[in-house]
Scaffold this active site. Sequence first.
Site, mmCIF file in Angstrom:
data_model
loop_
_atom_site.group_PDB
_atom_site.id
_atom_site.type_symbol
_atom_site.label_atom_id
_atom_site.label_comp_id
_atom_site.label_asym_id
_atom_site.label_seq_id
_atom_site.Cartn_x
_atom_site.Cartn_y
_atom_site.Cartn_z
ATOM 1 N N ARG A 7 0.853 -1.214 -0.298
ATOM 2 C CA ARG A 7 -0.142 0.228 0.247
ATOM 3 C C ARG A 7 0.631 1.365 -0.351
ATOM 4 O O ARG A 7 0.351 2.340 0.851
ATOM 5 C CB ARG A 7 -1.170 -0.037 1.096
ATOM 6 C CG ARG A 7 -2.126 -1.210 1.173
ATOM 7 C CD ARG A 7 -3.045 -0.573 0.445
ATOM 8 N NE ARG A 7 -4.774 -1.865 0.173
ATOM 9 C CZ ARG A 7 -5.085 -2.010 0.572
ATOM 10 N NH1 ARG A 7 -5.694 -1.287 1.741
ATOM 11 N NH2 ARG A 7 -5.950 -2.679 0.469
ATOM 12 N N ARG A 27 -3.571 6.244 1.440
ATOM 13 C CA ARG A 27 -3.859 7.926 1.776
ATOM 14 C C ARG A 27 -2.981 8.065 3.135
ATOM 15 O O ARG A 27 -3.339 9.196 3.241
ATOM 16 C CB ARG A 27 -5.303 7.092 2.924
ATOM 17 C CG ARG A 27 -7.067 7.362 1.529
ATOM 18 C CD ARG A 27 -7.743 6.643 2.097
ATOM 19 N NE ARG A 27 -7.650 5.644 2.826
ATOM 20 C CZ ARG A 27 -8.373 4.805 2.845
ATOM 21 N NH1 ARG A 27 -9.877 5.784 3.759
ATOM 22 N NH2 ARG A 27 -8.444 3.766 3.444
ATOM 23 N N ARG A 33 -5.931 11.631 -5.738
ATOM 24 C CA ARG A 33 -7.818 10.586 -5.394
ATOM 25 C C ARG A 33 -8.612 12.016 -5.563
ATOM 26 O O ARG A 33 -9.700 11.781 -6.550
ATOM 27 C CB ARG A 33 -7.809 10.236 -3.950
ATOM 28 C CG ARG A 33 -8.471 9.285 -4.203
ATOM 29 C CD ARG A 33 -8.352 8.360 -2.780
ATOM 30 N NE ARG A 33 -10.211 8.286 -2.709
ATOM 31 C CZ ARG A 33 -10.926 7.536 -1.315
ATOM 32 N NH1 ARG A 33 -10.233 7.882 -0.761
ATOM 33 N NH2 ARG A 33 -12.465 7.453 -1.772
ATOM 34 N N ASP A 75 -6.967 -2.402 -7.183
ATOM 35 C CA ASP A 75 -7.280 -2.923 -6.355
ATOM 36 C C ASP A 75 -8.242 -4.438 -7.100
ATOM 37 O O ASP A 75 -7.893 -4.949 -7.568
ATOM 38 C CB ASP A 75 -8.954 -2.304 -6.055
ATOM 39 C CG ASP A 75 -9.000 -2.635 -4.292
ATOM 40 O OD1 ASP A 75 -7.909 -2.587 -3.527
ATOM 41 O OD2 ASP A 75 -10.044 -4.100 -4.112
ATOM 42 N N TYR A 104 -14.842 -11.729 -0.425
ATOM 43 C CA TYR A 104 -15.537 -10.336 -1.271
ATOM 44 C C TYR A 104 -16.721 -11.020 -1.696
ATOM 45 O O TYR A 104 -17.777 -9.478 -1.362
ATOM 46 C CB TYR A 104 -14.868 -9.487 -1.248
ATOM 47 C CG TYR A 104 -13.839 -9.350 -0.293
ATOM 48 C CD1 TYR A 104 -13.836 -7.742 0.177
ATOM 49 C CD2 TYR A 104 -12.037 -9.924 -0.027
ATOM 50 C CE1 TYR A 104 -12.734 -7.453 1.448
ATOM 51 C CE2 TYR A 104 -11.619 -10.009 1.035
ATOM 52 C CZ TYR A 104 -11.892 -8.027 1.394
ATOM 53 O OH TYR A 104 -11.230 -7.575 2.115
HETATM 54 O O1 1CP Z 1 0.250 0.693 -3.322
HETATM 55 C C1 1CP Z 1 -0.216 -0.855 -3.830
HETATM 56 O O2 1CP Z 1 -0.352 -1.481 -2.277
HETATM 57 C C2 1CP Z 1 -1.132 -0.938 -4.299
HETATM 58 C C3 1CP Z 1 -2.738 -0.388 -4.288
HETATM 59 C C4 1CP Z 1 -3.381 -1.577 -4.026
HETATM 60 C C5 1CP Z 1 -2.913 -3.032 -3.411
HETATM 61 C C6 1CP Z 1 -2.378 -4.208 -4.115
HETATM 62 C C7 1CP Z 1 -4.846 -1.430 -3.056
HETATM 63 C C8 1CP Z 1 -4.961 0.222 -3.167
HETATM 64 N N1 1CP Z 1 -5.616 -3.310 -3.377
HETATM 65 C C9 1CP Z 1 -4.811 -4.143 -2.851
HETATM 66 C C10 1CP Z 1 -5.074 -5.124 -2.682
HETATM 67 C C11 1CP Z 1 -5.765 -4.763 -1.935
HETATM 68 N N2 1CP Z 1 -7.667 -5.064 -1.726
HETATM 69 C C12 1CP Z 1 -6.362 -6.547 -0.465
HETATM 70 C C13 1CP Z 1 -5.227 -7.413 -0.774
HETATM 71 C C14 1CP Z 1 -4.679 -7.039 0.112
HETATM 72 C C15 1CP Z 1 -4.693 -6.281 1.703
HETATM 73 O O3 1CP Z 1 -4.677 -7.646 2.511
HETATM 74 O O4 1CP Z 1 -4.307 -5.034 1.926
HETATM 75 C C16 1CP Z 1 -7.717 -6.747 -0.371
HETATM 76 C C17 1CP Z 1 -8.256 -7.458 0.592
HETATM 77 C C18 1CP Z 1 -7.978 -5.048 -0.852
HETATM 78 C C19 1CP Z 1 -9.847 -5.020 -0.350
HETATM 79 C C20 1CP Z 1 -9.505 -3.749 0.049
HETATM 80 N N3 1CP Z 1 -9.699 -2.257 -1.338
HETATM 81 C C21 1CP Z 1 -9.862 -3.034 1.582
HETATM 82 C C22 1CP Z 1 -10.209 -3.756 2.403
HETATM 83 C C23 1CP Z 1 -11.858 -3.954 2.489
HETATM 84 C C24 1CP Z 1 -12.066 -4.434 3.731
HETATM 85 O O5 1CP Z 1 -12.736 -4.245 4.580
HETATM 86 O O6 1CP Z 1 -11.694 -6.508 3.765
HETATM 87 C C25 1CP Z 1 -10.131 -1.701 0.827
HETATM 88 C C26 1CP Z 1 -10.579 -0.663 1.852
HETATM 89 C C27 1CP Z 1 -9.728 -1.679 -0.431
HETATM 90 C C28 1CP Z 1 -9.654 0.294 -1.226
HETATM 91 C C29 1CP Z 1 -8.659 0.528 -0.998
HETATM 92 N N4 1CP Z 1 -7.484 -0.498 -2.123
HETATM 93 C C30 1CP Z 1 -6.803 0.550 -2.101
HETATM 94 C C31 1CP Z 1 -6.425 1.608 -0.879
HETATM 95 C C32 1CP Z 1 -5.732 2.229 -1.453
HETATM 96 C C33 1CP Z 1 -7.323 1.663 -0.551
HETATM 97 C C34 1CP Z 1 -8.265 2.615 0.207
HETATM 98 C C35 1CP Z 1 -9.096 3.354 -0.840
HETATM 99 C C36 1CP Z 1 -8.450 4.798 -0.723
HETATM 100 O O7 1CP Z 1 -8.263 5.283 -1.246
HETATM 101 O O8 1CP Z 1 -10.137 5.384 0.180
#
Ligand code: 1CP
Length: 344
Positions: A25, A29, A38, A75, A152
């Site tokens: 990540r 943010r 964003r 994502d 999911y």
């Molecule tokens: O920088 C990076 O790592 C690249 C981008 C990236 C990656 C690899 C994002 C952007 N998401 C992911 C993978 C991802 N997404 C995973 C696997 C890794 C982990 O366990 O963190 C998972 C489970 C998700 C699902 C997801 N997407 C969640 C979790 C939800 C939950 O309640 O279980 C969330 C909050 C997101 C949104 C998201 N994805 C990425 C970002 C930066 C964000 C935040 C969004 C924002 O800007 O508000």
Amino acid sequence: MAPTKTILRALAGETLATPPIWMMRQAGRYLPEYRATRAQAGDFLSLCYNSELAAEVTLQPIRRYGFDAAILFADILLLPQALGADLWFVTGEGPRLSTIQTQADFDRLGPVADIHETLGPIYETVRILRRELPQDTTLIGFAGAPWTVATYMIAGRGTPDQGPAHALMQENTPLFEALLDRITAGTIDYLAAQIEAGAEVVKIFDSWAGSLKGDAFQKYALKPAKEITAALKTRYPQIPVIGFPREAGDNYIGFAKATGVDCVALDNSISADWAAQHVQVDGCVQGNLASSHMVTGGQALIEDTRAIVKAFSKGPHIFNLGHGITPDADPDNVQRMIDAVRAG
Ligand code: 1CP
């Protein structure tokens, strides 16, 4: 030809004097420049599908910190959307999807062959990044592992215990397995297209692997990872694969051998010394620093960083966190971590 980029050298099994480093990540943010881009995109999904802006946020942490790898900004939930699920994000809460509970729900999904229509902009992001990244920075593509993506798709949201997915697994095993097979086939095609567009490494995120125990771990975490890795290796033998069976515990042991992945990413619930002894014996490892250090900083951050570098110093190692950096992290702590790694 032997690879020259440090991440690729570590993935090929080389022990480097200083481990290369990137951060889960790393575009996110906690960075003011990410928040600005964003806002420009409008919302999170618009950012993912805007190739220019998605490439821009991928590059931001490379410019700021000079990480050795960039990870495609996208994502894991884009693949379900491309397979026909509805997907939206509720601000302050997280993702929401249409649920899969019945055969009729499953039948509404589209064929794997159609995913590229939706995912085209993601491949374009990869192409832009290959042009714009510094020559020594490795580009990592990724997808969710089938089990994690299924949790999911079944529940329609993130769940603390993956209860709805476990329930479907028990109550309608054929439907659960059909869904896993569909996601596995989609993941292979999605990652292959990322490689065709220029991804040099791919990572499979099984964030919820830890809730699979015993036989279920073998069938629903290990087997799909093996299938995806084998299919990609047949077509792209030179492309390394990183597996991340998060919180797998003892199931980390032998994971690389059983699946064929080139590197195992480690969460921070296990000790680095344990992982060096039981996991790094089979090849490259990555991860393990608690992401909470990026919030709290101080001497504990420096000490834990040094301890991880030392524990993994006798084998191939890529420095990383045990999970994604959180929005409340201090960007200066990231620099302190990098300095501690590179100072040796
Ligand atoms: O920088 C990076 O790592 C690249 C981008 C990236 C990656 C690899 C994002 C952007 N998401 C992911 C993978 C991802 N997404 C995973 C696997 C890794 C982990 O366990 O963190 C998972 C489970 C998700 C699902 C997801 N997407 C969640 C979790 C939800 C939950 O309640 O279980 C969330 C909050 C997101 C949104 C998201 N994805 C990425 C970002 C930066 C964000 C935040 C969004 C924002 O800007 O508000």
